[in-house]
Design an enzyme around this catalytic site. Structure first.
Site, PDB file in Angstrom:
ATOM      1  N   LYS A  45       1.059  -4.295  -6.905  1.00  0.00           N
ATOM      2  CA  LYS A  45       1.804  -4.514  -5.662  1.00  0.00           C
ATOM      3  C   LYS A  45       2.713  -3.333  -5.345  1.00  0.00           C
ATOM      4  CE  LYS A  45       5.119  -7.475  -5.605  1.00  0.00           C
ATOM      5  NZ  LYS A  45       5.884  -8.744  -5.711  1.00  0.00           N
ATOM      6  N   VAL A  71       5.630  -9.597   4.345  1.00  0.00           N
ATOM      7  CA  VAL A  71       6.382  -9.775   3.094  1.00  0.00           C
ATOM      8  C   VAL A  71       7.490  -8.729   2.975  1.00  0.00           C
ATOM      9  CG1 VAL A  71       6.215  -9.710   0.578  1.00  0.00           C
ATOM     10  CG2 VAL A  71       4.466 -10.902   1.929  1.00  0.00           C
ATOM     11  N   LEU A  73       7.379  -5.621   1.304  1.00  0.00           N
ATOM     12  CA  LEU A  73       7.427  -4.833   0.062  1.00  0.00           C
ATOM     13  C   LEU A  73       8.445  -5.364  -0.944  1.00  0.00           C
ATOM     14  CD1 LEU A  73       7.214  -1.254   1.622  1.00  0.00           C
ATOM     15  CD2 LEU A  73       5.371  -2.523   0.521  1.00  0.00           C
ATOM     16  N   ASN A  99       0.768   1.328  -6.320  1.00  0.00           N
ATOM     17  CA  ASN A  99       0.973   1.582  -4.900  1.00  0.00           C
ATOM     18  C   ASN A  99       2.443   1.950  -4.686  1.00  0.00           C
ATOM     19  OD1 ASN A  99       1.888   0.444  -2.074  1.00  0.00           O
ATOM     20  ND2 ASN A  99      -0.315   0.781  -1.904  1.00  0.00           N
ATOM     21  N   ASN A 127       1.463   4.378   0.145  1.00  0.00           N
ATOM     22  CA  ASN A 127       1.456   3.557   1.352  1.00  0.00           C
ATOM     23  C   ASN A 127       2.283   4.259   2.414  1.00  0.00           C
ATOM     24  OD1 ASN A 127       1.631   1.652   3.343  1.00  0.00           O
ATOM     25  ND2 ASN A 127       2.896   0.234   2.163  1.00  0.00           N
ATOM     26  N   CYS A 130       4.864   2.833   5.833  1.00  0.00           N
ATOM     27  CA  CYS A 130       6.271   2.457   5.787  1.00  0.00           C
ATOM     28  C   CYS A 130       7.060   3.139   6.901  1.00  0.00           C
ATOM     29  CB  CYS A 130       6.878   2.845   4.439  1.00  0.00           C
ATOM     30  SG  CYS A 130       6.073   2.046   3.047  1.00  0.00           S
ATOM     31  N   ILE A 191      -8.743   0.472   5.482  1.00  0.00           N
ATOM     32  CA  ILE A 191      -7.545   0.527   6.289  1.00  0.00           C
ATOM     33  C   ILE A 191      -6.448  -0.363   5.694  1.00  0.00           C
ATOM     34  CG2 ILE A 191      -8.733   1.054   8.434  1.00  0.00           C
ATOM     35  CD1 ILE A 191      -8.515  -1.955   9.165  1.00  0.00           C
ATOM     36  N   ASN A 192      -5.197  -0.004   6.021  1.00  0.00           N
ATOM     37  CA  ASN A 192      -4.098  -0.920   5.817  1.00  0.00           C
ATOM     38  C   ASN A 192      -4.173  -1.971   6.930  1.00  0.00           C
ATOM     39  OD1 ASN A 192      -1.680  -2.046   4.872  1.00  0.00           O
ATOM     40  ND2 ASN A 192      -0.758  -0.038   4.509  1.00  0.00           N
ATOM     41  N   THR A 266      -7.558  -9.762   0.758  1.00  0.00           N
ATOM     42  CA  THR A 266      -7.281 -11.147   1.122  1.00  0.00           C
ATOM     43  C   THR A 266      -8.221 -12.136   0.449  1.00  0.00           C
ATOM     44  OG1 THR A 266      -6.394 -10.418   3.246  1.00  0.00           O
ATOM     45  CG2 THR A 266      -7.068 -12.706   3.101  1.00  0.00           C
TER      46      THR A 266
END
Length: 301
Positions: A45, A71, A73, A99, A127, A130, A191-192, A266
């Site tokens: 995570k 969420v 982060l 990550n 990531n 952000c 993709i994000n 997911t």
């Protein structure tokens, strides 16, 4: 059995199936369901330099063929990870990738440098979706200049495999991928999540505490496939594909459009054993089609 081995720069994967950050915890949460060593790797995570509480609840909502999350982060910070989580996962027989997130290039670089000291963590995934606190909150990953600034700062202090996770909320994702490649990224993943919203018409408000969130799940797969295909043609570094992958067929589609490896996100919430099913499904498909190696189908479209 076909040869499922792939490489992301110097990082060797026994198969192309990894897990997406934020959907697999620290891996330990899934150890009762699968043999973690069967995975090509798993991405823990999102980890930041300092602890983060995340956003207020509610921060997840189900949508048609997907889900939204905001969420934010939530995590206990990189030092907690190094001291408490790493000792629990360091002997798992696969690639453990962290990550890394931040609010400035300096934050990213310092967090990455601390992770670099961990012998059994061979790679990080940046990531860059952000918000840039120095530029009014615009995400680093939505401009080539912003993405390059983070990769440049991290590359100066991190010398293992560097994967950069790209935001789809852009006009030209290939341009941003090329900017990351030019600054020394070893790979890009995409993709994000796609920004979205859901509404409670009885309470007359958003279903999420901050109004909007990131859409993931099968609903985003066609967009993800298109973007992976575009980026794979635009850069020379390996591409990791993700976005709505829930079965071996989905994974094979991403490989065919140019992904060297894939991440499952997911779908882990629906079936904690889905990653192993996908590995077995890819292997079976390759056998059925007379392929001796998964590399025979990478980028065939």
């Amino acid at each position: 059995m076909a040869n499922l081995n792939v490489n992301i720069s110097d990082l060797f994967l026994k198969n192309p199936v990894m897990t997406a950050s934020g959907t697999f915890g620290y891996g330990l949460e899934f150890s009762d369901f699968i043999d973690l060593s069967r995975l090509g790797g798993f991405i823990v995570k999102g980890t930041t330099l300092h602890p983060r509480e995340g956003n207020d609840y509610p921060r997840m909502a189900e949508t048609a063929s997907g889900m939204l999350n905001c969420v934010g982060l939530q995590n206990k910070g990189v030092d907690y990870f190094c001291e408490h989580i790493y000792p629990q996962i360091k002997d798992i027989g696969t690639n453990m990738i962290v990550n890394v997130s931040g609010s400035s290039p300096e934050d990213y670089a310092e967090c990455a440098a601390r992770v670099a000291r961990l012998e059994r963590i061979p790679a990080i995934e940046l990531n860059i979706s952000c918000p840039n606190v120095k530029q009014g909150g615009m995400a680093f990953g939505v401009t080539a200049k912003g993405a390059a600034s983070v990769v440049r700062a991290v590359r100066q202090r991190y010398h293992k495999t560097l994967i950069v996770k790209l935001s789809p909320n852009v006009t030209d994702i290939a341009e941003i991928a090329r900017a990351c490649e030019a600054e020394g990224a070893d790979s890009v993943s995409l993709i994000n999540t796609i920004m979205g919203m859901a509404v409670d018409i009885e309470r007359r408000c958003s279903l999420l505490s901050i109004g909007t969130g990131g859409l993931s799940g099968p609903a985003v797969k066609p967009v993800a496939l298109r973007m992976v295909s575009q980026v794979a043609k635009a850069v020379k570094i390996p591409v990791v594909g993700l976005g709505g992958i829930s079965c071996a067929t989905d994974a094979i589609e991403f490989l065919m459009v140019g992904a060297t490896a894939i991440e499952v996100g997911t779908a882990n919430f629906l079936d904690p054993t889905v990653t192993v099913s996908i590995i077995d499904g890819i292997d079976q498909w390759l056998d059925n089609h007379g392929c001796k190696s998964v590399k025979e189908i990478i980028g065939v479209i």
